[in-house]
Design a protein around this motif. Structure first.
Motif, PDB file in Angstrom:
ATOM      1  N   ASP A   7       0.642  -1.502  -0.028  1.00 29.02           N
ATOM      2  CA  ASP A   7       0.226   0.171   0.210  1.00 29.02           C
ATOM      3  C   ASP A   7       0.494   1.659   0.098  1.00 29.02           C
ATOM      4  O   ASP A   7       0.624   2.559  -0.483  1.00 29.02           O
ATOM      5  N   ALA A   8       2.064   1.292   0.786  1.00 27.51           N
ATOM      6  CA  ALA A   8       2.497   2.516   1.117  1.00 27.51           C
ATOM      7  C   ALA A   8       3.748   2.741   0.032  1.00 27.51           C
ATOM      8  O   ALA A   8       3.996   4.131  -0.687  1.00 27.51           O
ATOM      9  N   SER A   9       4.229   1.836  -0.559  1.00 25.35           N
ATOM     10  CA  SER A   9       5.410   1.496  -1.404  1.00 25.35           C
ATOM     11  C   SER A   9       4.517   1.925  -3.029  1.00 25.35           C
ATOM     12  O   SER A   9       5.488   2.637  -3.983  1.00 25.35           O
ATOM     13  N   GLY A  10       3.560   1.907  -3.005  1.00 27.26           N
ATOM     14  CA  GLY A  10       2.369   2.723  -4.244  1.00 27.26           C
ATOM     15  C   GLY A  10       2.384   3.384  -3.949  1.00 27.26           C
ATOM     16  O   GLY A  10       1.706   5.552  -5.104  1.00 27.26           O
ATOM     17  N   ILE A  11       2.838   4.742  -2.911  1.00 31.80           N
ATOM     18  CA  ILE A  11       2.390   6.293  -3.189  1.00 31.80           C
ATOM     19  C   ILE A  11       3.997   7.178  -3.585  1.00 31.80           C
ATOM     20  O   ILE A  11       5.216   6.534  -3.440  1.00 31.80           O
ATOM     21  N   GLN A  12       3.188   8.226  -3.953  1.00 36.21           N
ATOM     22  CA  GLN A  12       4.321   8.916  -5.244  1.00 36.21           C
ATOM     23  C   GLN A  12       4.964   9.319  -4.149  1.00 36.21           C
ATOM     24  O   GLN A  12       3.992  10.118  -3.312  1.00 36.21           O
ATOM     25  N   ARG A  13       6.245   9.767  -4.444  1.00 41.59           N
ATOM     26  CA  ARG A  13       7.394  10.067  -3.561  1.00 41.59           C
ATOM     27  C   ARG A  13       7.627  11.933  -4.322  1.00 41.59           C
ATOM     28  O   ARG A  13       7.679  11.476  -5.621  1.00 41.59           O
ATOM     29  N   GLN A  14       7.174  12.692  -3.638  1.00 40.72           N
ATOM     30  CA  GLN A  14       7.365  14.269  -3.825  1.00 40.72           C
ATOM     31  C   GLN A  14       8.754  14.759  -3.012  1.00 40.72           C
ATOM     32  O   GLN A  14       8.660  14.150  -1.716  1.00 40.72           O
ATOM     33  N   ALA A  15      10.140  15.569  -3.648  1.00 38.99           N
ATOM     34  CA  ALA A  15      10.813  16.007  -1.860  1.00 38.99           C
ATOM     35  C   ALA A  15      11.338  17.510  -2.457  1.00 38.99           C
ATOM     36  O   ALA A  15      11.549  17.947  -3.777  1.00 38.99           O
ATOM     37  N   TRP A  16      10.596  18.626  -2.050  1.00 39.27           N
ATOM     38  CA  TRP A  16      11.792  19.619  -2.246  1.00 39.27           C
ATOM     39  C   TRP A  16      12.772  19.794  -1.302  1.00 39.27           C
ATOM     40  O   TRP A  16      13.143  19.120  -0.500  1.00 39.27           O
ATOM     41  N   LEU A  17      14.408  20.799  -2.016  1.00 43.97           N
ATOM     42  CA  LEU A  17      15.336  21.150  -1.594  1.00 43.97           C
ATOM     43  C   LEU A  17      15.630  23.018  -2.102  1.00 43.97           C
ATOM     44  O   LEU A  17      14.496  23.285  -2.515  1.00 43.97           O
ATOM     45  N   TYR A  18      16.728  23.113  -0.857  1.00 42.11           N
ATOM     46  CA  TYR A  18      17.015  24.734  -1.444  1.00 42.11           C
ATOM     47  C   TYR A  18      17.820  24.994  -1.441  1.00 42.11           C
ATOM     48  O   TYR A  18      19.109  24.436  -0.845  1.00 42.11           O
ATOM     49  N   PRO A  19      18.244  25.961  -1.936  1.00 42.14           N
ATOM     50  CA  PRO A  19      19.525  26.544  -1.995  1.00 42.14           C
ATOM     51  C   PRO A  19      19.990  27.360  -1.165  1.00 42.14           C
ATOM     52  O   PRO A  19      20.236  27.550   0.283  1.00 42.14           O
ATOM     53  N   GLY A  20      21.964  27.174  -0.635  1.00 40.78           N
ATOM     54  CA  GLY A  20      22.544  27.047  -0.057  1.00 40.78           C
ATOM     55  C   GLY A  20      23.935  27.338  -0.510  1.00 40.78           C
ATOM     56  O   GLY A  20      23.848  27.271  -1.742  1.00 40.78           O
ATOM     57  N   SER A  21      24.955  27.970   0.353  1.00 40.86           N
ATOM     58  CA  SER A  21      25.830  28.514  -0.491  1.00 40.86           C
ATOM     59  C   SER A  21      26.894  27.547   0.074  1.00 40.86           C
ATOM     60  O   SER A  21      27.064  26.463   0.644  1.00 40.86           O
ATOM     61  N   LEU A  23      -1.166   7.526   6.324  1.00 41.13           N
ATOM     62  CA  LEU A  23      -1.757   8.352   4.690  1.00 41.13           C
ATOM     63  C   LEU A  23      -2.525   6.955   3.872  1.00 41.13           C
ATOM     64  O   LEU A  23      -3.109   7.263   3.489  1.00 41.13           O
ATOM     65  N   ALA A  24      -1.709   5.945   4.027  1.00 40.25           N
ATOM     66  CA  ALA A  24      -1.477   5.233   2.529  1.00 40.25           C
ATOM     67  C   ALA A  24      -2.892   4.337   3.210  1.00 40.25           C
ATOM     68  O   ALA A  24      -3.952   3.931   2.368  1.00 40.25           O
ATOM     69  N   ASP A  25      -3.026   3.973   4.323  1.00 36.40           N
ATOM     70  CA  ASP A  25      -4.458   4.214   5.076  1.00 36.40           C
ATOM     71  C   ASP A  25      -5.197   4.566   4.898  1.00 36.40           C
ATOM     72  O   ASP A  25      -7.327   4.523   5.068  1.00 36.40           O
TER      73      ASP A  25
END
Length: 358
Positions: free
Chosen positions: A35-49, A336-338
């Motif tokens: 159930d859970a592995s079928g959930i699409q994953r997204q991710a944020w990232l942000y700039p840095g020095s 969330l899957a549930d």
């Protein structure tokens, strides 16, 4: 939340004891690893020095953890005058815009939604209250997305609780213009939204979706900022609160394919008892490991695991430390899957922040 500017998902039910109420709820009774592995994953990232911990994000996503999902780098932020600033690698920033960065994102994700960030009500107001600035921003965003063959835009305008009804009305005008412009080019619009459990005047999920927004990303974290006076700071995302936020979102946006529930991968520290003015948030794992009393011993980690959230919590020198590890992420994902959620987004990549175990 922004800065600046599963080998096995638990299939059996696990007990959740709400910190503030003492109520015991079980999550999830029916979820499985599939159930859970079928959930699409997204991710944020942000700039840095160079040298800052967020700059490790590419090394993390290059394991193809979101190969069939989405990467969302912050490319723009709102200036105080309501114009947009494009953050580029030419400015010496990691994770910022360049043709090479675009190519790397595309190589390791199915979709790419660069973020435009506005972290204060005054900055957001300066943009959305002006028809000229709205139009200029829409043109700037659409042009870069189209010219680079990216999937769409992620709008992250925050400080919601300081918005007036006029601010919200103008914000919707901006979203409607941007959605129309992007859709005309075959692109999509994702919008980041506050975690809510009831109706409020400053934000309404259904009204935002009605502007033409394709996906609403509900930032289901930072519950520690709702801690009652005099109490120990709450976890970042308690299971019962996550379920309440999710069910409320579903009541406003019944088409769950348009909902993205956002989960945390970071930590915080705060005085114990809690002082909301002194919470140190968005601590990356690389820094959390340097905290007093941190332990990687498995037995110690499990003794510290909070039953209401799965998060690792301990105190040292009158300070509470809390972080989300992979097990906690797996269990939140199972919640969330549930509940029938099909997409999640994680804040954030970089600094060795944990990820799901499968």
């Amino acid at each position: 939340m922004r800065t600046r500017r599963l080998s096995t998902i638990v299939a059996a039910a696990f007990a959740v004891t709400a910190l503030a109420t003492g109520i015991t709820v079980s999550y999830p009774a029916s979820s499985s690893a599939a159930d859970a592995s079928g959930i699409q994953r997204q991710a944020w990232l942000y700039p840095g020095s160079p040298g800052e911990s967020q700059c490790t994000a590419p090394a993390e996503y290059r394991d193809d953890r979101v190969k069939s999902g989405a990467l969302k780098p912050e490319y723009w932020y709102i200036n105080s005058d309501g114009t947009l600033h494009l953050e580029t690698t030419a400015e010496g920033l990691c994770n910022a815009y360049s043709t090479a960065n675009v190519a790397d994102l595309k190589a390791h994700s199915a979709s790419q939604y660069p973020t435009v960030s506005g972290m204060t009500a005054s900055d957001v107001r300066a943009l959305v209250s002006s028809s000229t600035k709205r139009s200029n921003a829409v043109s700037q965003l659409t042009t870069l997305i189209t010219n680079n063959g990216l999937s769409g835009v992620d709008v992250d305008f925050e400080d919601y609780w300081s918005w007036s009804t006029t601010d919200f009305s103008n914000y919707k005008k901006f979203l409607q213009q941007l959605a129309s412009s992007l859709h005309a080019q075959g692109k999509r619009l994702q919008v980041d939204a506050p975690a809510m459990t009831e109706d409020a005047s400053f934000y309404d999920y259904a009204q935002v979706i009605a502007t033409g927004v394709d996906e609403l990303a509900i930032m289901a974290y930072d519950e520690q900022y709702d801690t009652p006076d005099g109490a120990r700071c709450l976890p970042i995302t308690p299971y019962d609160w996550l379920a309440t936020v999710t069910n409320y979102a579903k009541s406003k946006v019944p088409d769950t394919s348009r909902l993205v529930m956002a989960l945390p991968s970071y930590g915080y520290s705060a005085p114990d008892p809690c002082d909301l003015n002194s919470v140190n948030g968005n601590i990356q794992f690389s820094a959390m490991k340097q905290s007093p009393g941190f332990s990687s011993d498995p037995a110690t980690v499990e003794r510290r695991r909070d039953p209401s959230s799965g998060e690792i919590r301990w105190t040292s020198g009158g300070v509470l430390y809390d972080y989300v590890d992979s097990t906690a992420m797996d269990r939140k994902l199972a919640v969330l899957a549930d509940l029938g959620i099909t997409k999640v987004s994680v804040w954030s990549l970089g600094g060795g922040n944990p990820w799901f175990t499968s």
